[in-house]
Design an enzyme around this catalytic site. Structure first.
Site, PDB file in Angstrom:
ATOM      1  N   ALA A  82      17.109  43.524  -9.469  1.00 26.61           N
ATOM      2  CA  ALA A  82      15.855  43.533  -8.711  1.00 26.61           C
ATOM      3  C   ALA A  82      15.275  42.127  -8.784  1.00 26.61           C
ATOM      4  O   ALA A  82      15.636  41.341  -9.669  1.00 26.61           O
ATOM      5  CB  ALA A  82      14.895  44.542  -9.328  1.00 26.61           C
ATOM      6  N   GLY A  97      19.619  46.012 -11.332  1.00 25.94           N
ATOM      7  CA  GLY A  97      19.646  46.810 -10.105  1.00 25.94           C
ATOM      8  C   GLY A  97      20.906  46.582  -9.277  1.00 25.94           C
ATOM      9  O   GLY A  97      21.297  47.445  -8.491  1.00 25.94           O
ATOM     10  N   GLU A 127      23.410  48.793 -10.801  1.00 26.14           N
ATOM     11  CA  GLU A 127      22.980  50.157 -10.467  1.00 26.14           C
ATOM     12  C   GLU A 127      23.352  50.504  -9.023  1.00 26.14           C
ATOM     13  O   GLU A 127      23.759  51.623  -8.731  1.00 26.14           O
ATOM     14  CB  GLU A 127      21.467  50.282 -10.706  1.00 26.14           C
ATOM     15  CG  GLU A 127      21.151  50.144 -12.193  1.00 26.14           C
ATOM     16  CD  GLU A 127      19.664  50.186 -12.489  1.00 26.14           C
ATOM     17  OE1 GLU A 127      18.960  49.213 -12.149  1.00 26.14           O
ATOM     18  OE2 GLU A 127      19.199  51.188 -13.053  1.00 26.14           O
ATOM     19  N   GLU A 187      18.046  44.638 -18.535  1.00 22.18           N
ATOM     20  CA  GLU A 187      16.601  44.920 -18.426  1.00 22.18           C
ATOM     21  C   GLU A 187      15.849  44.860 -19.754  1.00 22.18           C
ATOM     22  O   GLU A 187      14.687  44.444 -19.783  1.00 22.18           O
ATOM     23  CB  GLU A 187      16.378  46.290 -17.766  1.00 22.18           C
ATOM     24  CG  GLU A 187      16.608  46.291 -16.264  1.00 22.18           C
ATOM     25  CD  GLU A 187      18.030  46.641 -15.856  1.00 22.18           C
ATOM     26  OE1 GLU A 187      18.949  46.536 -16.704  1.00 22.18           O
ATOM     27  OE2 GLU A 187      18.235  47.027 -14.695  1.00 22.18           O
TER      28      GLU A 187
HETATM   29  N1  CO8 Z   1      15.395  37.956  -9.460  1.00 17.96           N
HETATM   30  C1  CO8 Z   1      14.876  36.872  -8.866  1.00 17.96           C
HETATM   31  N2  CO8 Z   1      15.527  35.695  -8.793  1.00 17.96           N
HETATM   32  C2  CO8 Z   1      16.751  35.615  -9.358  1.00 17.96           C
HETATM   33  C3  CO8 Z   1      17.340  36.718 -10.007  1.00 17.96           C
HETATM   34  C4  CO8 Z   1      16.610  37.938 -10.041  1.00 17.96           C
HETATM   35  N3  CO8 Z   1      17.113  39.039 -10.576  1.00 17.96           N
HETATM   36  N4  CO8 Z   1      18.534  36.321 -10.487  1.00 17.96           N
HETATM   37  C5  CO8 Z   1      18.681  35.034 -10.145  1.00 17.96           C
HETATM   38  N5  CO8 Z   1      17.616  34.599  -9.474  1.00 17.96           N
HETATM   39  C6  CO8 Z   1      17.359  33.272  -8.910  1.00 17.96           C
HETATM   40  C7  CO8 Z   1      16.989  32.275 -10.002  1.00 17.96           C
HETATM   41  O1  CO8 Z   1      15.628  32.391 -10.322  1.00 17.96           O
HETATM   42  C8  CO8 Z   1      17.353  30.977  -9.335  1.00 17.96           C
HETATM   43  O2  CO8 Z   1      16.341  30.676  -8.405  1.00 17.96           O
HETATM   44  P1  CO8 Z   1      15.703  29.160  -8.357  1.00 17.96           P
HETATM   45  O3  CO8 Z   1      16.855  28.321  -7.890  1.00 17.96           O
HETATM   46  O4  CO8 Z   1      14.612  29.292  -7.377  1.00 17.96           O
HETATM   47  O5  CO8 Z   1      15.276  28.845  -9.742  1.00 17.96           O
HETATM   48  C9  CO8 Z   1      18.586  31.325  -8.520  1.00 17.96           C
HETATM   49  O6  CO8 Z   1      18.573  32.749  -8.373  1.00 17.96           O
HETATM   50  C10 CO8 Z   1      19.876  30.945  -9.211  1.00 17.96           C
HETATM   51  O7  CO8 Z   1      19.871  31.528 -10.482  1.00 17.96           O
HETATM   52  P2  CO8 Z   1      20.127  30.706 -11.837  1.00 17.96           P
HETATM   53  O8  CO8 Z   1      19.721  29.285 -11.652  1.00 17.96           O
HETATM   54  O9  CO8 Z   1      19.486  31.453 -12.961  1.00 17.96           O
HETATM   55  O10 CO8 Z   1      21.711  30.781 -11.922  1.00 17.96           O
HETATM   56  P3  CO8 Z   1      22.597  30.703 -13.251  1.00 17.96           P
HETATM   57  O11 CO8 Z   1      24.004  30.565 -12.783  1.00 17.96           O
HETATM   58  O12 CO8 Z   1      22.075  29.699 -14.194  1.00 17.96           O
HETATM   59  O13 CO8 Z   1      22.419  32.144 -13.952  1.00 17.96           O
HETATM   60  C11 CO8 Z   1      22.296  34.539 -13.986  1.00 17.96           C
HETATM   61  C12 CO8 Z   1      22.887  33.293 -13.302  1.00 17.96           C
HETATM   62  C13 CO8 Z   1      22.854  34.670 -15.393  1.00 17.96           C
HETATM   63  C14 CO8 Z   1      22.712  35.738 -13.145  1.00 17.96           C
HETATM   64  C15 CO8 Z   1      20.747  34.402 -14.059  1.00 17.96           C
HETATM   65  O14 CO8 Z   1      20.261  34.073 -12.762  1.00 17.96           O
HETATM   66  C16 CO8 Z   1      20.043  35.662 -14.490  1.00 17.96           C
HETATM   67  O15 CO8 Z   1      20.044  36.004 -15.664  1.00 17.96           O
HETATM   68  N6  CO8 Z   1      19.405  36.359 -13.535  1.00 17.96           N
HETATM   69  C17 CO8 Z   1      18.579  37.550 -13.839  1.00 17.96           C
HETATM   70  C18 CO8 Z   1      19.453  38.742 -14.097  1.00 17.96           C
HETATM   71  C19 CO8 Z   1      18.610  39.936 -14.473  1.00 17.96           C
HETATM   72  O16 CO8 Z   1      17.899  39.931 -15.479  1.00 17.96           O
HETATM   73  N7  CO8 Z   1      18.678  41.002 -13.682  1.00 17.96           N
HETATM   74  C20 CO8 Z   1      17.950  42.228 -13.929  1.00 17.96           C
HETATM   75  C21 CO8 Z   1      16.638  42.214 -13.206  1.00 17.96           C
HETATM   76  S1  CO8 Z   1      15.652  43.616 -13.606  1.00 17.96           S
HETATM   77  C22 CO8 Z   1      16.293  44.861 -12.661  1.00 17.96           C
HETATM   78  O17 CO8 Z   1      17.268  44.677 -11.972  1.00 17.96           O
HETATM   79  C23 CO8 Z   1      15.602  46.173 -12.729  1.00 17.96           C
HETATM   80  C24 CO8 Z   1      16.160  47.182 -11.729  1.00 17.96           C
HETATM   81  C25 CO8 Z   1      15.243  48.395 -11.566  1.00 17.96           C
HETATM   82  C26 CO8 Z   1      14.021  48.061 -10.758  1.00 17.96           C
HETATM   83  C27 CO8 Z   1      13.143  49.243 -10.609  1.00 17.96           C
HETATM   84  C28 CO8 Z   1      11.952  49.005  -9.647  1.00 17.96           C
HETATM   85  C29 CO8 Z   1      10.850  48.160 -10.183  1.00 17.96           C
END
Ligand code: CO8
Length: 257
Positions: free
Chosen positions: A66, A112, A115, A135
């Protein structure tokens, strides 16, 4: 239909839904969820479509979860509605789809995103893909069905290890634990997914839809799965596909469904 954050294309009876926010690693913001819902409804309604593929744009991510940036402004009740909406889309439009839905996991499938992949009927992954439910590292837990679907797919111990540690695993590890159907080189991923769907399309679509429903009944405590199987099995005797399938077998020819 115009989509802001996804690409939708129908080719040879397959609806390809590509989540298209590569700069945010295809994170599912609310607009993308709306787009996904509309694309799935189109695919379900289109009689030309016999199967659906969900994938992510770019080479890095399937869906990295998400959109965390949207979380800051959510109230508790917003989070409840959003979680509920995701559950509706994943369960009603994907898991219960009568047409087979395959996730082509081309990169990160996190939160997500995993999921979403787990709601699909099958998951084929590139050997570069990374899977996880991170999460708890955000002070949350999976909110789009992950606690339930991962547990069903891999068992409680392995599900809890992934959920509680928030660690990512490789596609190969996902394959070993039954989370991933097959692991492929990135360049061969989509060809293999298409090949599997074509194989399914050569079978009776009525029988395929019934089989999906019977397998789904396994996880549905409101239904007796054995009874669902008996009912579907006997009802299929009324179909033209059954007559054609048996006639083709006895006539030593390929069925024409
Ligand atoms: N949300 C928003 N932006 C994201 C997300 C995300 N989940 N993942 C990556 N991005 C963005 C980064 O912020 C970055 O943007 P910017 O260039 O503007 O800074 C861009 O994508 C590239 O990402 P990274 O620079 O971080 O790339 P890396 O190669 O260094 O890292 C990763 C890749 C490891 C995948 C890292 O981006 C990461 O950890 N992302 C988050 C993963 C995460 O925690 N996902 C779970 C989110 S919570 C969820 O999914 C809950 C689901 C249920 C929701 C229920 C309703 C509310």
């Amino acid at each position: 239909m115009e989509y802001q954050n996804l690409l939708y294309q129908v080719d040879k009876h397959i609806a390809f839904i590509t989540i298209n926010r590569a700069s945010a690693l295809n994170a599912l913001n609310q607009q993308t969820l709306d787009d996904l819902e509309a694309a799935l409804v189109s695919a379900q309604r289109d009689v030309e479509v016999k199967g659906i593929v969900i994938t992510g744009a770019g080479e890095k991510a399937f869906v990295a979860g998400a959109d965390i940036k949207e979380f800051i402004d959510l109230s508790q009740s917003d989070a409840h509605s959003l979680s509920q909406k995701g559950h509706y889309i994943f369960t009603e439009l994907i898991e219960k789809s009568k047409k087979p839905v395959i996730a082509a996991v081309n990169g990160f499938a996190l939160g997500g995103g995993l999921e979403l992949a787990m709601a699909c009927h099958m998951r084929f992954a590139s050997d570069q893909a990374k899977l996880g439910l991170p999460e708890v590292s955000l002070g949350l837990l999976p909110g789009y069905g992950g606690t339930q679907r991962l547990t069903r797919l891999v068992g409680r111990g392995r599900a809890l290890q992934m959920i509680l540690t928030a660690d990512m695993i490789s596609a190969d590890d996902g394959f070993r634990m039954g989370l991933i159907n097959e692991v492929l080189p990135a360049e061969g991923l989509m060809d293999r997914v298409i090949q599997v769907l074509d194989r399914i399309f050569s079978r009776s679509s009525t029988a395929v839809a019934s089989a999906i429903d019977a397998v789904n009944a396994c996880d549905d405590s409101s239904r007796n799965g054995y009874q669902v199987e008996i009912d579907h099995f006997s009802n299929l005797f009324l179909t033209d596909d059954f007559k054609e399938g048996v006639d083709a077998f006895l006539g030593k020819r390929k069925p024409n469904f």
